[in-house]
Scaffold this motif. Structure first.
Motif, PDB file in Angstrom:
ATOM      1  N   ARG A 230      -4.923   7.416 -24.409  1.00  0.00           N
ATOM      2  CA  ARG A 230      -5.892   8.337 -25.013  1.00  0.00           C
ATOM      3  C   ARG A 230      -5.475   8.540 -26.468  1.00  0.00           C
TER       4      ARG A 230
ATOM      5  N   ARG B 280     -10.024   5.570 -25.080  1.00  0.00           N
ATOM      6  CA  ARG B 280     -10.013   6.394 -23.870  1.00  0.00           C
ATOM      7  C   ARG B 280     -10.038   5.454 -22.675  1.00  0.00           C
TER       8      ARG B 280
ATOM      9  N   TYR C 205     -13.605   5.242 -20.825  1.00  0.00           N
ATOM     10  CA  TYR C 205     -14.444   6.420 -20.982  1.00  0.00           C
ATOM     11  C   TYR C 205     -15.289   6.343 -22.248  1.00  0.00           C
TER      12      TYR C 205
ATOM     13  N   ARG D 216     -10.199   5.160 -31.838  1.00  0.00           N
ATOM     14  CA  ARG D 216     -10.386   6.071 -30.715  1.00  0.00           C
ATOM     15  C   ARG D 216     -10.393   5.262 -29.418  1.00  0.00           C
TER      16      ARG D 216
ATOM     17  N   ASP E  59      -5.641  13.037 -18.763  1.00  0.00           N
ATOM     18  CA  ASP E  59      -5.213  11.900 -17.942  1.00  0.00           C
ATOM     19  C   ASP E  59      -4.201  12.324 -16.887  1.00  0.00           C
TER      20      ASP E  59
ATOM     21  N   SER F 216      -6.593   9.056 -30.658  1.00  0.00           N
ATOM     22  CA  SER F 216      -7.613   9.595 -31.560  1.00  0.00           C
ATOM     23  C   SER F 216      -7.174   9.476 -33.008  1.00  0.00           C
TER      24      SER F 216
END
Length: 202
Positions: A7, A83, A98, A81, A28, A9
């Motif tokens: 994850r 996910r 995601y 980014r 997560d 960002s």
């Protein structure tokens, strides 16, 4: 079973009063704990502050009493980014993205299963058949799940519920009944398919 969660960002000046574990990784951790359903045996972690006083990038390895292992990576100083959650078990690999809202399921059967070509079958009919097949046989076909996910007919949230409940027959039956029930107002051809029958050609 082995889990790999990423994850990442791009840095933004928000939520800097907490570290990246509480900011990003916590999601997560919650998902994997739901899947693992086992007490934690050991946790190993490393993290560094980069652009804020708190930890901005972290890696955590969790071992469960069941033998399951999960590796988590979270960063808020990435250049992209990401996910993603992937998990591996004997003869099966599942990847959930995601950000792209897609799911990839690869399974090796013995003997290898060959999925029929979907042709022009609508997502509604595939959903009805998948639900009916599970209710009749108790088997949830990975290729059917992947087809439904690619069609966008099953939201990521529902897909997560299906995957989390894959070892819980009663929960899967509840989900399958919901999918089959959603076809109650579909054309007769779809209703017959969901009941396990094929209409005769005109």
């Amino acid at each position: 079973m082995f889990f790999e969660a990423h994850r990442l960002s791009i840095f933004t000046p928000r939520a800097l009063d907490v570290d990246v574990i509480l900011d990003l990784m916590i999601h997560d951790l919650d998902i994997v704990l739901t899947f693992a359903k086992s007490p934690v045996r050991e946790v190993r972690a490393v993290g560094l502050p980069i652009l804020s006083p708190k930890v901005d990038i972290a890696n955590v390895r969790v071992e469960f009493e069941s033998g399951c292992v999960a590796n988590f990576t979270a960063s808020r100083v990435s250049t992209e980014r990401v996910r993603k959650l992937r998990f591996f078990e004997p003869r099966q690999y599942v990847s959930i993205d995601y950000a792209r809202r897609d799911v990839l399921v690869i399974r090796i059967d013995d003997p290898p299963a060959v999925a029929p070509a979907p042709g022009q079958v609508s997502p509604d009919e595939v959903m009805a058949r998948a639900a009916a097949e599970y209710l009749a046989t108790g088997k949830l076909d990975a290729s059917v799940i992947q087809t439904l996910a690619a069609s966008g007919k099953i939201p990521t949230g529902l897909m997560m519920k299906v995957l989390a409940a894959k070892n819980n027959p009663e929960k899967l039956k509840e989900i399958a009944k919901g999918l089959a029930g959603a076809q109650a107002e579909t054309p007769p051809r779809l209703q017959m398919a969901s009941a396990g029958f094929e209409p005769t050609p005109d």
